[in-house]
Design a protein around this motif. Sequence first.
Motif, PDB file in Angstrom:
ATOM      1  N   HIS A 155       0.808  -1.212   0.000  1.00  0.00           N
ATOM      2  CA  HIS A 155       0.000   0.000   0.000  1.00  0.00           C
ATOM      3  C   HIS A 155       0.844   1.267   0.000  1.00  0.00           C
ATOM      4  N   LEU A 156       2.121   1.116  -0.388  1.00  0.00           N
ATOM      5  CA  LEU A 156       2.949   2.290  -0.631  1.00  0.00           C
ATOM      6  C   LEU A 156       2.306   3.151  -1.720  1.00  0.00           C
ATOM      7  N   ARG A 157       2.437   4.449  -1.575  1.00  0.00           N
ATOM      8  CA  ARG A 157       1.986   5.335  -2.646  1.00  0.00           C
ATOM      9  C   ARG A 157       3.135   5.526  -3.633  1.00  0.00           C
ATOM     10  N   CYS A 170      -7.372  -0.636  -5.593  1.00  0.00           N
ATOM     11  CA  CYS A 170      -7.375  -0.819  -4.154  1.00  0.00           C
ATOM     12  C   CYS A 170      -8.643  -0.212  -3.550  1.00  0.00           C
ATOM     13  N   HIS A 173      -7.243   2.704  -1.075  1.00  0.00           N
ATOM     14  CA  HIS A 173      -6.411   3.823  -1.518  1.00  0.00           C
ATOM     15  C   HIS A 173      -6.500   4.121  -3.014  1.00  0.00           C
ATOM     16  N   ASP A 175      -5.105   4.235  -6.040  1.00  0.00           N
ATOM     17  CA  ASP A 175      -3.894   4.090  -6.856  1.00  0.00           C
ATOM     18  C   ASP A 175      -2.619   3.929  -6.034  1.00  0.00           C
ATOM     19  N   CYS A 176      -2.673   3.120  -4.953  1.00  0.00           N
ATOM     20  CA  CYS A 176      -1.433   2.721  -4.290  1.00  0.00           C
ATOM     21  C   CYS A 176      -0.744   1.670  -5.166  1.00  0.00           C
ATOM     22  N   LEU A 177       0.388   1.137  -4.698  1.00  0.00           N
ATOM     23  CA  LEU A 177       1.133   0.154  -5.489  1.00  0.00           C
ATOM     24  C   LEU A 177       0.255  -1.043  -5.845  1.00  0.00           C
ATOM     25  N   TYR A 210       6.460   1.196 -11.872  1.00  0.00           N
ATOM     26  CA  TYR A 210       5.845   1.286 -10.548  1.00  0.00           C
ATOM     27  C   TYR A 210       6.568   0.383  -9.547  1.00  0.00           C
TER      28      TYR A 210
END
Length: 307
Positions: A155-157, A170, A173, A175-177, A210
């Motif tokens: 869930h890293l941005r 997700c 979120h 557009d998180c990883l 990404y």
Amino acid sequence: MTFGAIEAGGTKFVCATGSGPNDLQRVTRIPTTAPDETLTAVLDFFQAHSSPLRALGIGSFGPINPHADSPAYGRLLNTPKARWSNVDIIEPFQALNCPVAVDTDVNAAALAEYVWGAGTDVDSLLYLTIGTGIGGGFVVDGTPHHGLLHPEMGHLRVRRLEEDTFDGLCPYHGDCLEGLASGPALEARVGTQPEKLPSDHPIWSIHAQYLAQACATLIYVLSPERFVLGGGVMQQKHLFPRIRHHLRQELAGYVDLPRLTSDLDSYVVPPHLGDRAGVLGALHLAQRKALESHSQVPSHEHLSEHD
């Protein structure tokens, strides 16, 4: 006596007994359906074993409470897997009358690679899995990292690429990883299963950028000595040189070490244990649990005897 292992995934539970990579027995796969149905089938598998287990290890999807001193140890939290939130994943296996250890599935995979696979020559290893979801596990000196809960690296941005208009999948979120680069996100982008795409499809370049961003961020934060990329999506071996190329660009020479400049081929690697890393990690969790009474901290040297 032998050890039991469960890799508890969102689509299947992989169960096995044994003592290491060269002694993995009775491997079976049970579909992940309703909690009662799935856990009963898994318990039946182990109860059918002819000899008692010395200990059982579980590497589970999450989020899950990994703290053995907590009353909620082994309880799933607010997981996106329907019907599994708040399920106690340890309780059904008390019937086996053996110690039970739980950690995340990715911490388990990282631990297996550290002990038996890609990390036997380093003191720290980070395992990032890219499949139905994205998750990460980090092992230092043989101990998986926890903290307040456990790592949630998926869930890293990441910085959205200018040419990318995909909203992300997700539910938390967008557009998180994980929302941009998981297997389901890839499929939603192109309308077909990723493994059916040719290696020169444009989506792979977006995907690799990404993942390289995420790797760079994790290198800056945790500085692992080895980076392992696993999971179903990473079966596309052409992704590795792409990711290394973009990672080199992301780092831009700031961390001026040979391993991150001229030796990325041996730094960012596939799992040496393949798709067995998760269940082998669960097996090792069981071994660690059994050793606790002797106050021993397993190391590479200690555990080579289990091969």
